[in-house]
Design an enzyme around this catalytic site. Structure first.
Site, PDB file in Angstrom:
ATOM      1  N   LEU A  69       3.887  -0.825   3.877  1.00 55.04           N
ATOM      2  CA  LEU A  69       3.218   0.471   3.901  1.00 55.04           C
ATOM      3  C   LEU A  69       4.223   1.566   3.557  1.00 55.04           C
ATOM      4  CD1 LEU A  69       1.260   0.100   7.283  1.00 55.04           C
ATOM      5  CD2 LEU A  69       0.388  -0.343   4.972  1.00 55.04           C
ATOM      6  N   GLU A  70       3.975   2.282   2.478  1.00 52.34           N
ATOM      7  CA  GLU A  70       4.775   3.457   2.133  1.00 52.34           C
ATOM      8  C   GLU A  70       3.846   4.649   2.279  1.00 52.34           C
ATOM      9  OE1 GLU A  70       5.873   6.573   0.633  1.00 52.34           O
ATOM     10  OE2 GLU A  70       5.744   5.671  -1.353  1.00 52.34           O
ATOM     11  N   LEU A  71       4.068   5.427   3.344  1.00 51.44           N
ATOM     12  CA  LEU A  71       3.078   6.413   3.779  1.00 51.44           C
ATOM     13  C   LEU A  71       3.597   7.845   3.626  1.00 51.44           C
ATOM     14  CD1 LEU A  71       1.867   4.451   6.938  1.00 51.44           C
ATOM     15  CD2 LEU A  71       1.033   4.288   4.571  1.00 51.44           C
ATOM     16  N   PHE A 104       0.836  -1.201   0.000  1.00 50.44           N
ATOM     17  CA  PHE A 104       0.000   0.000   0.000  1.00 50.44           C
ATOM     18  C   PHE A 104       0.869   1.247   0.000  1.00 50.44           C
ATOM     19  CE2 PHE A 104      -1.808   3.494   2.524  1.00 50.44           C
ATOM     20  CZ  PHE A 104      -2.981   3.742   1.836  1.00 50.44           C
ATOM     21  N   GLY A 116       0.124   5.369   0.322  1.00 48.85           N
ATOM     22  CA  GLY A 116      -0.931   6.355   0.561  1.00 48.85           C
ATOM     23  C   GLY A 116      -0.670   7.121   1.842  1.00 48.85           C
TER      24      GLY A 116
END
Length: 475
Positions: A242-244, A219, A221
């Site tokens: 997770l790349e946030l 993901f 976002g």
């Protein structure tokens, strides 16, 4: 490539749905072509196809997967101009930046499969051999954001299929068009069920993260949505990357050549209308050069044209969607209400003058550290620029948010650069640059900016399970 009809890709078949929706061209606020709204049944069919395909695809060799990905990259390159036009239509970024993104995507599809995944021999004696190896997880789901939909889709497809997984791409509802076409192209190079794509509404993401047949979520976002994704994946103990969001600090020291550094910092602060997680979001300039740097940065950014991305001279396209446009407007209003000075910009154009989501690039002059414009990620072209004098103090300020995606230091003194870089808390730290990326280098965030990494050997292992094989030579 047909640019008028957009379909889901399930088991290498192009399908549509009874209900459709459409994205919005952010430069004109006019609707783009209709796209499907996937149902739960569509997702179930895609997962079933992916599970069936995995049985054979996981048994192919790295060489076979590499050949398929390289052929796929060639096809993307053959269609790069068409894809750039679609990307500008749906995302709003200028055609030059769309072409750059697609070029990155091609580089990633070609580069990722050239990384070797070694086996780790832990023990090798006359009695036994113990090996750690890496096996594919199964069905992966790539949840792609609206700011870089091509690079971030291909940056998930390539490692997923190269490591022997199958993948379902779920594009953002704001930017589904290129991702559907990328999956359509993939049908020519991968067996049915290996690469699929589903366009949907806001329901589709949660259905994917909850689906028991999906074993891995990648993901990209916002941090807030990432928390919900992680909680949802926990229900079925999915693997998750997770790349946030980021709020990247940039520290400029007093020994730099201002005329050389200003254009670079300007580009790295405002590329893609500042809608990149790892753009410079907080600019700290040493007080000795602050006034000169502020004046020249404002002059440089002011020279970059704002307009429709189809015009060749445009640098600043629109903010991508109405939701983000409203968030940026709210931050502008707070900045004005708080009485902060601006070195450039400071207002939103009258909507009657332009129907698109355009924002004048803005530099906020030395706002307080606890202001919203400093502490929050704008994800729009509004840059706070602050003074600093003490090294320990500016490092503490740079590390003082829960975001830790990237950070940079600019100085001619490499001892100073190393000393400062070693203290910055971030997934990527650059010296005399920002936004350098490579398919061979892992990328991810610390703290609230993510979990795990994409790309490089470490990113590839995120699509694998670790398996320890014990080989006793005699029963």
């Amino acid at each position: 490539m047909d640019t008028t009809t957009f379909r889901n890709v399930i088991n290498n078949e192009l399908t549509t749905t009874a209900e459709t929706r459409h994205g919005i061209n952010p430069a004109t606020a006019q609707p783009n072509p209709p796209v499907p709204v996937a149902t739960r049944e569509d997702l179930d069919r895609a997962v079933d196809a992916a599970q069936q395909a995995f049985k054979k695809w996981s048994k192919t060799t790295f060489e076979q997967r590499r050949a398929a990905l390289h052929a796929y990259a060639d096809a993307i390159e053959e269609n790069k101009d068409t894809l750039a036009t679609i990307l500008t239509m749906e995302q709003g970024k200028p055609l030059t930046q769309s072409a750059m993104e697609i070029g990155f995507g091609i580089q990633w599809v070609r580069g990722i499969p050239n990384i070797e995944i070694p086996e780790n021999v832990i023990e090798d004696t006359e009695e036994r051999r113990v090996v750690q190896r890496h096996t594919p997880i199964g069905v992966a789901c790539a949840i792609v954001p609206w700011n870089f939909p091509v690079l971030l889709a291909l940056g998930k497809i390539a490692p997923a299929v190269y490591t022997g997984n199958t993948v379902i791409v779920k594009p953002s509802p704001f930017t589904p068009y290129c991702d559907l076409k990328l999956a359509e192209l993939a049908t020519k190079f991968f067996p049915p069920g290996v690469v699929q794509a589903l366009s949907g509404d806001d329901s589709l993401g949660p259905w994917c993260t909850e689906h028991p047949g999906i074993g891995k979520i990648s993901f990209t976002g916002s941090s807030q949505t990432g928390q919900r994704v992680m909680a949802s994946c926990a229900k079925t103990i999915k693997r998750v990357t997770l790349e946030l969001g980021g709020n990247d600090p940039c520290i400029v020291c007093d020994d730099v050549d201002v005329d050389t550094v200003v254009p670079k910092v300007g580009i790295f602060s405002f590329l893609c209308t500042s809608q990149i997680y790892m753009m410079i979001k907080r600019l700290y300039v040493h007080e000795r050069i602050y006034d000169e740097f502020r004046t020249k940065l404002a002059e440089f950014v002011k020279s970059l044209p704002v307009g429709d991305g189809t015009k060749p001279e445009t640098f600043f396209g629109p903010v991508q969607n109405a939701m983000q446009f409203d968030k940026v407007k709210e931050l502008f209003a707070d900045t004005a209400k708080s009485g902060y000075k601006t070195a450039l910009g400071g207002d939103i154009p009258d909507s009657s003058a332009s129907p698109g989501y355009f924002v004048q690039p803005t530099i906020v002059d030395n706002p307080p550290e606890d202001s919203r414009v400093v502490q929050e990620e704008p994800f729009g072209p509004i840059l706070p620029m602050m003074k600093w004098s003490d090294e320990d103090d500016v490092i503490a300020r740079a590390n003082g948010t829960n975001s830790a995606l990237g950070a940079s230091v600019w100085t001619k003194d490499m001892d100073r650069a190393t000393r400062m870089a070693d203290q910055l808390v971030a997934g990527s730290v650059w010296v005399n640059s920002h936004f350098d990326i490579s398919p061979n280098a892992p990328f991810g965030g610390h703290k609230g900016s993510g979990l795990g990494t994409e790309w490089g050997i470490n990113g590839l292992l995120g699509y694998c399970n670790s398996q320890t094989l014990w080989l006793k030579r005699s029963p």
